[in-house]
Write an enzyme that holds these catalytic residues in place. Sequence first.
Site, PDB file in Angstrom:
ATOM      1  N   CYS A  41       0.895  -1.151   0.000  1.00  0.00           N
ATOM      2  CA  CYS A  41       0.000   0.000   0.000  1.00  0.00           C
ATOM      3  C   CYS A  41       0.937   1.205   0.000  1.00  0.00           C
ATOM      4  O   CYS A  41       1.992   1.142  -0.643  1.00  0.00           O
ATOM      5  CB  CYS A  41      -0.960  -0.032   1.189  1.00  0.00           C
ATOM      6  SG  CYS A  41      -0.184  -0.357   2.801  1.00  0.00           S
ATOM      7  N   GLN A  42       0.604   2.279   0.689  1.00  0.00           N
ATOM      8  CA  GLN A  42       1.534   3.402   0.702  1.00  0.00           C
ATOM      9  C   GLN A  42       2.724   3.135   1.622  1.00  0.00           C
ATOM     10  O   GLN A  42       3.881   3.267   1.222  1.00  0.00           O
ATOM     11  CB  GLN A  42       0.825   4.685   1.139  1.00  0.00           C
ATOM     12  CG  GLN A  42       1.750   5.896   1.130  1.00  0.00           C
ATOM     13  CD  GLN A  42       1.023   7.184   1.464  1.00  0.00           C
ATOM     14  OE1 GLN A  42      -0.168   7.198   1.738  1.00  0.00           O
ATOM     15  NE2 GLN A  42       1.759   8.293   1.445  1.00  0.00           N
TER      16      GLN A  42
END
Length: 204
Positions: A143-144
């Site tokens: 994800c981030q």
Amino acid sequence: RADLRATAAAVPTAAAFEAVLDEVRPEKERARKSGRWTQHAILLPRAGEEEEERGFELHLGGAEVDSLPERCTHVVTLWDDERDLPPLPPATLTTARRAGKEPARHVVRVRDVFDADLRSHFDACCAFLSACAAAGGVAYVHCQMGRSRSATVTIAFLMRRYAVSLRVAYAHVAMRRDVYALNYGFLAQLNDEEAALASALVAP
């Protein structure tokens, strides 16, 4: 769907799970450090595995790593709805890129908030990762920051594929990468997943 606030109240917190790791944390804290620029191997090949899965690897990390894992063939990206999808990391050539194509990519648009319904994506994500395993591929889940959404999907995959409890799957991941930021709404959904898997085992 039941209110996740009420469900989450009965679920152990991330801090409670992290307590399991107190004995190993001092010497591994730096090695486990998470963030958008880091990645860690969660599963590596082991002797004695089925031939078609012998090369399977599973890596977890952030969106801004210098390169994908070597031989990477599959990527799971969990990203906010309103943000542009990040490009795949450049750097080292992967098996797929040597063959003239990008690694297969499965994208899930979901925000990292307590009431986001991530569990509804477990089937698709786990099927994608299982296909990678069956082909002896190398998967990168991100994800981030690589410590909440992607960690949740990785834990769900381990629970399903290896029939282990939430506590065991969480500890396996957390011993390799710091996932302290996994939000309590996702923990509630993992708890629901564990209950569903247990019910399926005892169903006639």
